[in-house]
Scaffold this active site. Structure first.
Site, PDB file in Angstrom:
ATOM      1  N   CYS A   5       0.821  -1.228   0.000  1.00  9.05           N
ATOM      2  CA  CYS A   5       0.000   0.000   0.000  1.00  9.05           C
ATOM      3  C   CYS A   5       0.847   1.266   0.000  1.00  9.05           C
ATOM      4  O   CYS A   5       0.366   2.342  -0.367  1.00  9.05           O
ATOM      5  CB  CYS A   5      -0.930   0.001   1.207  1.00  9.05           C
ATOM      6  SG  CYS A   5      -1.921  -1.479   1.289  1.00  9.05           S
ATOM      7  N   HIS A  37      -3.853   6.889   2.927  1.00  7.84           N
ATOM      8  CA  HIS A  37      -4.169   5.586   2.336  1.00  7.84           C
ATOM      9  C   HIS A  37      -5.556   5.161   2.805  1.00  7.84           C
ATOM     10  O   HIS A  37      -5.891   5.292   3.981  1.00  7.84           O
ATOM     11  CB  HIS A  37      -3.116   4.564   2.766  1.00  7.84           C
ATOM     12  CG  HIS A  37      -3.466   3.159   2.385  1.00  7.84           C
ATOM     13  ND1 HIS A  37      -3.889   2.816   1.119  1.00  7.84           N
ATOM     14  CD2 HIS A  37      -3.473   2.001   3.110  1.00  7.84           C
ATOM     15  CE1 HIS A  37      -4.127   1.520   1.079  1.00  7.84           C
ATOM     16  NE2 HIS A  37      -3.892   1.010   2.275  1.00  7.84           N
ATOM     17  N   ASN A  70     -10.064  -0.793  -0.115  1.00 11.09           N
ATOM     18  CA  ASN A  70      -8.608  -0.644  -0.068  1.00 11.09           C
ATOM     19  C   ASN A  70      -8.028  -1.123  -1.407  1.00 11.09           C
ATOM     20  O   ASN A  70      -8.078  -2.310  -1.717  1.00 11.09           O
ATOM     21  CB  ASN A  70      -8.067  -1.480   1.099  1.00 11.09           C
ATOM     22  CG  ASN A  70      -6.560  -1.387   1.253  1.00 11.09           C
ATOM     23  OD1 ASN A  70      -5.854  -0.870   0.386  1.00 11.09           O
ATOM     24  ND2 ASN A  70      -6.056  -1.899   2.357  1.00 11.09           N
TER      25      ASN A  70
HETATM   26  O1  UT7 Z   1      -3.738  -1.555   3.663  1.00 10.87           O
HETATM   27  C1  UT7 Z   1      -2.802  -2.129   4.518  1.00 10.87           C
HETATM   28  C2  UT7 Z   1      -3.111  -1.929   5.908  1.00 10.87           C
HETATM   29  N1  UT7 Z   1      -4.310  -2.620   6.245  1.00 10.87           N
HETATM   30  C3  UT7 Z   1      -4.988  -2.246   7.255  1.00 10.87           C
HETATM   31  O2  UT7 Z   1      -4.615  -1.276   7.852  1.00 10.87           O
HETATM   32  C4  UT7 Z   1      -6.188  -3.040   7.684  1.00 10.87           C
HETATM   33  C5  UT7 Z   1      -6.177  -3.139   9.160  1.00 10.87           C
HETATM   34  N2  UT7 Z   1      -7.260  -3.906   9.766  1.00 10.87           N
HETATM   35  C6  UT7 Z   1      -8.564  -3.604   9.718  1.00 10.87           C
HETATM   36  O3  UT7 Z   1      -9.005  -2.757   8.977  1.00 10.87           O
HETATM   37  C7  UT7 Z   1      -9.461  -4.288  10.720  1.00 10.87           C
HETATM   38  O4  UT7 Z   1      -8.674  -4.981  11.659  1.00 10.87           O
HETATM   39  C8  UT7 Z   1     -10.487  -5.269  10.095  1.00 10.87           C
HETATM   40  C9  UT7 Z   1     -11.561  -4.512   9.364  1.00 10.87           C
HETATM   41  C10 UT7 Z   1      -9.784  -6.218   9.152  1.00 10.87           C
HETATM   42  C11 UT7 Z   1     -11.176  -6.088  11.196  1.00 10.87           C
HETATM   43  O5  UT7 Z   1     -11.774  -5.220  12.146  1.00 10.87           O
HETATM   44  P1  UT7 Z   1     -11.499  -5.422  13.718  1.00 10.87           P
HETATM   45  O6  UT7 Z   1     -12.304  -4.425  14.413  1.00 10.87           O
HETATM   46  O7  UT7 Z   1     -10.026  -5.399  13.937  1.00 10.87           O
HETATM   47  O8  UT7 Z   1     -12.110  -6.866  13.984  1.00 10.87           O
HETATM   48  P2  UT7 Z   1     -11.404  -8.182  14.557  1.00 10.87           P
HETATM   49  O9  UT7 Z   1     -10.438  -8.751  13.574  1.00 10.87           O
HETATM   50  O10 UT7 Z   1     -10.930  -7.915  15.960  1.00 10.87           O
HETATM   51  O11 UT7 Z   1     -12.646  -9.161  14.640  1.00 10.87           O
HETATM   52  C12 UT7 Z   1     -13.780  -8.909  15.508  1.00 10.87           C
HETATM   53  C13 UT7 Z   1     -14.826  -9.977  15.263  1.00 10.87           C
HETATM   54  C14 UT7 Z   1     -14.276 -11.411  15.283  1.00 10.87           C
HETATM   55  O12 UT7 Z   1     -15.243 -12.253  15.904  1.00 10.87           O
HETATM   56  P3  UT7 Z   1     -15.112 -12.672  17.450  1.00 10.87           P
HETATM   57  O13 UT7 Z   1     -13.793 -13.398  17.547  1.00 10.87           O
HETATM   58  O14 UT7 Z   1     -15.140 -11.389  18.214  1.00 10.87           O
HETATM   59  O15 UT7 Z   1     -16.310 -13.537  17.652  1.00 10.87           O
HETATM   60  C15 UT7 Z   1     -14.162 -11.767  13.816  1.00 10.87           C
HETATM   61  O16 UT7 Z   1     -14.266 -13.156  13.586  1.00 10.87           O
HETATM   62  O17 UT7 Z   1     -15.416  -9.814  13.965  1.00 10.87           O
HETATM   63  C16 UT7 Z   1     -15.382 -11.046  13.258  1.00 10.87           C
HETATM   64  N3  UT7 Z   1     -15.269 -10.765  11.823  1.00 10.87           N
HETATM   65  C17 UT7 Z   1     -16.338 -10.541  11.040  1.00 10.87           C
HETATM   66  N4  UT7 Z   1     -17.669 -10.530  11.290  1.00 10.87           N
HETATM   67  C18 UT7 Z   1     -18.486 -10.249  10.274  1.00 10.87           C
HETATM   68  C19 UT7 Z   1     -14.142 -10.646  11.076  1.00 10.87           C
HETATM   69  N5  UT7 Z   1     -14.458 -10.346   9.796  1.00 10.87           N
HETATM   70  C20 UT7 Z   1     -15.819 -10.280   9.754  1.00 10.87           C
HETATM   71  C21 UT7 Z   1     -16.735 -10.003   8.716  1.00 10.87           C
HETATM   72  N6  UT7 Z   1     -18.052  -9.990   9.037  1.00 10.87           N
HETATM   73  N7  UT7 Z   1     -16.341  -9.719   7.464  1.00 10.87           N
END
Ligand code: UT7
Length: 332
Positions: A113, A254, A284
């Site tokens: 990125c 970004h 993204n």
């Molecule tokens: O471009 C390069 C740099 N990239 C980034 O900067 C991306 C960085 N990361 C993110 O944008 C975020 O971490 C995400 C959008 C990928 C995820 O958001 P989060 O708030 O960090 O969620 P998490 O990974 O802590 O997951 C929370 C919950 C989990 O369930 P439990 O364990 O709490 O039951 C995941 O399994 O959300 C669940 N989950 C989803 N639920 C519905 C993960 N993906 C999904 C989904 N739909 N698509």
């Protein structure tokens, strides 16, 4: 001789992949995606539409808007992690052919990125050293080609597109880049990666079966590090150049996640109208995200000649980069 940001162009594929489309593919919801990322939809390239095709369309616009001919370009740098071919030839070589440019230096940059801002730093160095006059830099990605559309943690995030800029030599210091900073820390390389193909995991039936050719991300860890690193990086570049955040009309970060952009913008005490947001409609797009966002503000008529842009980005590697520069092209 100084480097100036001469023009911008972008291209997005017409096919839209919406959150409701994704609801039918994986266990997710429009509400979850919007709340956690700010993304409503993203664009997906056709099967026969490749990274170089999108890049060429963006490049033609940028060259035309700089008032130049393709033959005026003496260096092409394409930032991509989704090249037409993984080993060779470089996508920038294919772009040179599609633009009809012969005898030009052309190579790719792999900084995920952060690739476009890395390319800015390369263009600046080539121009300031007197080696080149008009450098075409591109951020282009067919990210859909490395996304596993059964993995809900990644498939909701990424989209396809391309952006390009012409960086030209100038003797006018008022038009010049103010500062570009690019950095990396490989100890976090497993935060965001495609494990194959490569020398560690050469292409094999097993690699395909295990899906190692798809992007993998430690989302939450990456998120936290992105907010911390970017906040420090943009504060540093402003402080080092004695510029206050309220004097930046266009903060163009970004576009990975609205929550990251909001956290960094808030830390800088930026007002909403200073922050450029395209993540909602394009997701993204990795290296393409910043030039696509610059193009969006330029095409809307809000980015005027001489106005300051603050760019910042974070991605696989891990890499991060920021830039402070005036837009030195013609206003729309
Ligand atoms: O471009 C390069 C740099 N990239 C980034 O900067 C991306 C960085 N990361 C993110 O944008 C975020 O971490 C995400 C959008 C990928 C995820 O958001 P989060 O708030 O960090 O969620 P998490 O990974 O802590 O997951 C929370 C919950 C989990 O369930 P439990 O364990 O709490 O039951 C995941 O399994 O959300 C669940 N989950 C989803 N639920 C519905 C993960 N993906 C999904 C989904 N739909 N698509």
């Amino acid at each position: 001789m100084y480097a100036k940001f001469h023009s911008i162009g972008a291209y997005v594929p017409s096919k839209v992949l919406s959150n409701s489309d994704l609801e039918k593919m994986v266990d997710t919801s429009d509400e979850w995606i919007l709340k956690r990322t700010g993304i409503s939809e993203r664009r997906i390239a056709d099967v026969d539409e490749n990274t170089s095709d999108m890049a060429t369309k963006a490049s033609k616009l940028a060259i035309e808007r700089a008032g130049l001919e393709s033959s005026d370009i003496d260096l092409i740098v394409c930032a991509t992690v989704t090249p037409d071919y993984f080993n060779m030839p470089a996508t920038s070589c294919i772009i040179s052919d599609k633009l009809g440019i012969k005898n030009v230096q052309a190579f790719d940059i792999s900084a995920a990125c952060s690739g476009f801002v890395y390319a800015l730093s390369v263009a600046k160095a080539f121009i300031e050293s007197g080696m080149k006059k008009h450098v075409l830099i591109i951020g282009a990605e067919k990210f859909s080609s490395i996304v596993d559309y059964t993995d809900r943690t990644t498939c909701i995030l990424f989209g396809d597109g391309a952006g390009a800029a012409v960086i030209s030599a100038t003797e006018d210091k008022d038009e010049a880049f103010i500062d570009v900073h690019a950095s990396a820390d490989g100890s976090y390389s497993d935060f965001l990666m495609t494990p194959a193909p490569g020398t560690v995991n050469p292409l094999s039936a097993q690699v395909i079966e295990e899906g190692l050719n798809f992007v993998q991300m430690k989302g939450n860890e990456t998120f936290k590090l992105a907010v911390k690193t970017l906040t420090k990086d943009v504060k540093d570049i402003l402080a080092n150049n004695s510029i206050a955040s309220e004097d930046i009309p266009h903060f163009i970060p970004h576009q990975a996640n609205y929550r990251i952009i909001k956290a960094v913008g808030d830390a800088l005490k930026m007002k909403e109208e200073q922050v450029v947001l395209t993540v909602g409609k394009y997701g993204n797009t990795s290296a393409a995200s910043i030039p696509m966002a610059i193009n969006e503000v330029w095409e809307s008529g809000r980015l005027k000649k001489g106005e300051l842009m603050l760019l910042d980005t974070f991605g696989g590697g891990l890499t991060w980069a920021s830039a402070l520069l005036p837009f030195a092209g013609e206003s729309k």
